[in-house]
Design a protein around this motif. Structure first.
Motif, PDB file in Angstrom:
ATOM      1  N   THR A 305      19.461  43.365  27.127  1.00 22.32           N
ATOM      2  CA  THR A 305      20.867  43.352  26.738  1.00 22.32           C
ATOM      3  C   THR A 305      21.703  44.071  27.787  1.00 22.32           C
ATOM      4  N   VAL A 306      22.780  43.419  28.233  1.00 24.44           N
ATOM      5  CA  VAL A 306      23.707  44.014  29.196  1.00 24.44           C
ATOM      6  C   VAL A 306      25.093  44.047  28.564  1.00 24.44           C
ATOM      7  N   VAL A 307      25.725  45.219  28.566  1.00 26.08           N
ATOM      8  CA  VAL A 307      27.106  45.351  28.111  1.00 26.08           C
ATOM      9  C   VAL A 307      27.896  46.013  29.231  1.00 26.08           C
ATOM     10  N   GLY A 308      29.194  45.983  29.099  1.00 27.21           N
ATOM     11  CA  GLY A 308      30.047  46.562  30.125  1.00 27.21           C
ATOM     12  C   GLY A 308      30.643  47.882  29.688  1.00 27.21           C
ATOM     13  N   TYR A 309      31.074  48.657  30.679  1.00 30.30           N
ATOM     14  CA  TYR A 309      31.868  49.851  30.393  1.00 30.30           C
ATOM     15  C   TYR A 309      33.171  49.721  31.153  1.00 30.30           C
ATOM     16  N   GLY A 310      34.276  49.784  30.397  1.00 28.49           N
ATOM     17  CA  GLY A 310      35.596  49.670  30.995  1.00 28.49           C
ATOM     18  C   GLY A 310      36.121  48.251  30.963  1.00 28.49           C
ATOM     19  N   ALA A 311      37.450  48.149  30.910  1.00 29.71           N
ATOM     20  CA  ALA A 311      38.114  46.846  30.997  1.00 29.71           C
ATOM     21  C   ALA A 311      39.302  46.966  31.948  1.00 29.71           C
ATOM     22  N   PRO A 312      39.035  47.377  33.195  1.00 28.44           N
ATOM     23  CA  PRO A 312      40.118  47.537  34.177  1.00 28.44           C
ATOM     24  C   PRO A 312      40.523  46.197  34.774  1.00 28.44           C
ATOM     25  N   GLY A 313      41.681  46.187  35.411  1.00 27.41           N
ATOM     26  CA  GLY A 313      42.120  44.970  36.077  1.00 27.41           C
ATOM     27  C   GLY A 313      41.112  44.487  37.090  1.00 27.41           C
ATOM     28  N   LYS A 314      40.543  45.411  37.876  1.00 27.21           N
ATOM     29  CA  LYS A 314      39.570  45.019  38.896  1.00 27.21           C
ATOM     30  C   LYS A 314      38.359  44.343  38.260  1.00 27.21           C
ATOM     31  N   GLY A 315      37.980  44.796  37.062  1.00 28.89           N
ATOM     32  CA  GLY A 315      36.851  44.183  36.386  1.00 28.89           C
ATOM     33  C   GLY A 315      37.087  42.725  36.082  1.00 28.89           C
ATOM     34  N   ASN A 316      38.327  42.369  35.787  1.00 29.67           N
ATOM     35  CA  ASN A 316      38.623  40.980  35.461  1.00 29.67           C
ATOM     36  C   ASN A 316      38.580  40.080  36.689  1.00 29.67           C
ATOM     37  N   THR A 317      38.924  40.610  37.855  1.00 31.99           N
ATOM     38  CA  THR A 317      38.705  39.836  39.078  1.00 31.99           C
ATOM     39  C   THR A 317      37.218  39.561  39.262  1.00 31.99           C
ATOM     40  N   LEU A 318      36.395  40.584  39.087  1.00 27.12           N
ATOM     41  CA  LEU A 318      34.959  40.428  39.261  1.00 27.12           C
ATOM     42  C   LEU A 318      34.377  39.438  38.253  1.00 27.12           C
ATOM     43  N   LEU A 319      34.722  39.605  36.967  1.00 26.88           N
ATOM     44  CA  LEU A 319      34.163  38.734  35.934  1.00 26.88           C
ATOM     45  C   LEU A 319      34.560  37.280  36.160  1.00 26.88           C
ATOM     46  N   ASN A 320      35.815  37.049  36.514  1.00 30.39           N
ATOM     47  CA  ASN A 320      36.266  35.673  36.715  1.00 30.39           C
ATOM     48  C   ASN A 320      35.669  35.065  37.977  1.00 30.39           C
ATOM     49  N   HIS A 321      35.612  35.823  39.046  1.00 32.78           N
ATOM     50  CA  HIS A 321      35.056  35.285  40.288  1.00 32.78           C
ATOM     51  C   HIS A 321      33.586  34.938  40.117  1.00 32.78           C
ATOM     52  N   CYS A 322      32.861  35.755  39.360  1.00 32.78           N
ATOM     53  CA  CYS A 322      31.432  35.515  39.149  1.00 32.78           C
ATOM     54  C   CYS A 322      31.155  34.569  37.985  1.00 32.78           C
ATOM     55  N   GLY A 323      32.173  34.245  37.179  1.00 29.27           N
ATOM     56  CA  GLY A 323      31.959  33.374  36.033  1.00 29.27           C
ATOM     57  C   GLY A 323      31.117  34.022  34.946  1.00 29.27           C
ATOM     58  N   ILE A 324      31.305  35.317  34.740  1.00 30.31           N
ATOM     59  CA  ILE A 324      30.503  36.071  33.768  1.00 30.31           C
ATOM     60  C   ILE A 324      31.173  36.015  32.401  1.00 30.31           C
ATOM     61  N   ARG A 325      30.438  35.486  31.426  1.00 31.09           N
ATOM     62  CA  ARG A 325      30.959  35.335  30.066  1.00 31.09           C
ATOM     63  C   ARG A 325      30.014  36.017  29.083  1.00 31.09           C
ATOM     64  N   PRO A 326      30.289  35.973  27.782  1.00 31.75           N
ATOM     65  CA  PRO A 326      29.483  36.743  26.820  1.00 31.75           C
ATOM     66  C   PRO A 326      27.992  36.390  26.782  1.00 31.75           C
ATOM     67  N   ASP A 327      27.593  35.243  27.325  1.00 28.63           N
ATOM     68  CA  ASP A 327      26.155  34.966  27.351  1.00 28.63           C
ATOM     69  C   ASP A 327      25.422  35.883  28.320  1.00 28.63           C
ATOM     70  N   LEU A 328      26.141  36.416  29.312  1.00 28.39           N
ATOM     71  CA  LEU A 328      25.544  37.337  30.275  1.00 28.39           C
ATOM     72  C   LEU A 328      26.005  38.776  30.074  1.00 28.39           C
ATOM     73  N   LEU A 329      27.188  38.972  29.506  1.00 26.80           N
ATOM     74  CA  LEU A 329      27.734  40.302  29.230  1.00 26.80           C
ATOM     75  C   LEU A 329      28.233  40.278  27.792  1.00 26.80           C
ATOM     76  N   ALA A 330      27.452  40.867  26.888  1.00 27.00           N
ATOM     77  CA  ALA A 330      27.719  40.714  25.457  1.00 27.00           C
ATOM     78  C   ALA A 330      29.106  41.201  25.079  1.00 27.00           C
ATOM     79  N   TYR A 331      29.508  42.317  25.653  1.00 25.51           N
ATOM     80  CA  TYR A 331      30.844  42.878  25.416  1.00 25.51           C
ATOM     81  C   TYR A 331      31.070  43.979  26.434  1.00 25.51           C
ATOM     82  N   THR A 332      32.276  44.481  26.490  1.00 21.95           N
ATOM     83  CA  THR A 332      32.561  45.684  27.253  1.00 21.95           C
ATOM     84  C   THR A 332      33.302  46.646  26.341  1.00 21.95           C
ATOM     85  N   VAL A 333      33.327  47.920  26.708  1.00 20.64           N
ATOM     86  CA  VAL A 333      34.015  48.926  25.901  1.00 20.64           C
ATOM     87  C   VAL A 333      35.083  49.596  26.756  1.00 20.64           C
ATOM     88  N   ASP A 334      36.048  50.212  26.099  1.00 22.89           N
ATOM     89  CA  ASP A 334      37.119  50.887  26.828  1.00 22.89           C
ATOM     90  C   ASP A 334      37.663  52.020  25.971  1.00 22.89           C
TER      91      ASP A 334
END
Length: 400
Positions: A305-334
């Motif tokens: 199980t992989v989850v995230g820590y933080g929901a910063p703007g930079k994180g959204n560039t990374l997630l979108n560029h890599c195409g990372i969705r809940p099947d690979l990252l269950a959730y993130t916290v902030d």
């Protein structure tokens, strides 16, 4: 045709194309998940005339900052950074400090504690309200030459003007700088903190490229931008904040210090004042993407199980560029309650309170605000209790 917003040249060269993403701070509510999202190209270019790196102004500051999801005070290390800065100022009882983009009063609260007069200029009404609740005088406005002159007429010239992490957020660089000039006294000083393009390039910090950041500064480009608005870059410091920043000290009159010349020489040696310095950046960005995706896919195949820590703007560039969705990252916290129950733009990853990590005991925690590494390694030390590990994606994949 896109032209340089600083010098007007049409000679812009591509540096890296990150595809198209939604604006990074437009977190979705549950009701918005079935609605379409608007995405915008995210293509970094550099002007070969003045060497200002920039993206097209496809969104306006008003679209992003009228109501804002980022509250500075949720980072303890950033509040401490601001306190140390204020402690270093030579403030008198009659000093007047103005901060542009003052957010929730994270910095000016320390000026209030020192007994000096201050004023915050914050475009986001919801964030500015948090500053007022702390006792920090704040007006809701975007800085322009007219705003700067109005504040000066009503409150007098400022001895110190602070502009932290905002100089990249404005498409009208020269107009904003003129606003700073109108605010500051003739013998006053302007302090600007902004990410340094040199470290962004050297450390693969491509996730700090997003639509709120219209430009990315070398010292050489910043010197030219300040001059265009009537300010002289008199000194510069390098800072560890945000992965590597510069603090620009500017005055209406003065002479550049040796540190200014030395840093420009470093930029020249790194190739940032010619195209050669940008040649392999896109390939290094692609490597970050491949390594992170390979790790996440392997973890999923192994039942981890992989989850995230933080929901910063930079994180959204990374997630979108890599195409990372809940099947690979269950959730993130902030830590910011404003984001709880919302979803990351584009990738729709749920954002939950930090307590959820201890409840679920995941195998890995992907740290999205990697720039706060020291602070977050300490905060997340409890993950070791069940054998969990932290994952840092930038500048290269590292599992701690």
């Amino acid at each position: 045709m896109m032209k340089c917003r600083l010098c007007g040249s049409a000679d812009l060269a591509g540096v890296v194309d990150l595809g198209a993403t939604p604006p990074c701070e437009l977190f979705l509510t549950a009701e918005q998940l079935d609605r379409p999202e608007t995405t915008y190209p995210l293509h970094l270019r550099v002007c070969t005339s003045c060497w200002l790196a920039q993206i097209p102004p496809l969104i306006t500051p008003e679209e992003t900052f009228t109501e804002y999801a980022y509250f500075s005070s949720y980072s303890s290390s950033w509040v401490e950074h601001a306190r140390r800065f204020v402690d270093g100022l030579e403030l008198r009882p009659d000093s007047f400090v103005v901060e542009v983009a003052s957010n929730d009063g994270y910095l000016l609260q320390h000026v209030v504690e020192r007994g000096a007069r201050c004023l915050g200029i914050e475009p986001s009404a919801n964030v500015g309200a948090a500053a007022v609740a702390k006792g920090v005088p704040t007006i809701t406005a975007f800085l322009s030459p007219e705003t700067g002159q109005r504040v000066r007429d009503e409150h007098g010239p400022a001895d110190v003007v602070v502009a932290n992490n905002v100089y990249a957020h404005i498409p009208d660089v020269v107009g904003f700088t003129r606003g700073l000039r109108n605010l500051v006294a003739d013998d006053g000083v302007v302090s600007i903190e902004v990410q340094h393009l040199l470290t962004l390039m050297e450390l693969n910090q491509y996730d700090t490229i997003y639509h709120e950041h219209f430009q990315y500064y070398t010292v050489a480009a910043a010197q030219r931008a300040l001059a265009g608005g009537g300010l002289v870059l008199v000194d510069v410091e390098t800072l560890p904040t945000h992965g590597g920043s510069i603090r620009l000290w500017a005055r209406p009159y003065g002479t550049p210090s040796e540190r200014v010349h030395d840093l420009i020489a470093r930029e020249k040696a790194a190739g940032l004042l010619e195209l050669s310095g940008y040649a392999d950046f896109a390939a290094r960005v692609a490597r970050v993407r491949r390594d992170l995706l390979r790790f996440l896919v392997d973890a999923a195949d192994e039942g981890k199980t992989v989850v995230g820590y933080g929901a910063p703007g930079k994180g959204n560039t990374l997630l979108n560029h890599c195409g990372i969705r809940p099947d690979l990252l269950a959730y993130t916290v902030d830590r910011n309650p404003y984001k709880h129950g919302r979803f990351t733009p584009g990738t729709r990853v749920p954002i939950l309170p930090p307590e959820r990590i201890a409840e679920d005991r995941p195998d890995y925690v992907l740290v999205l605000p990697w720039n706060l590494r020291d602070e977050l390694v300490e905060q997340l030390a409890y993950v070791n209790a069940w054998g969990g590990r932290l994952v840092f994606p930038i500048p290269r994949l590292e599992v701690v």
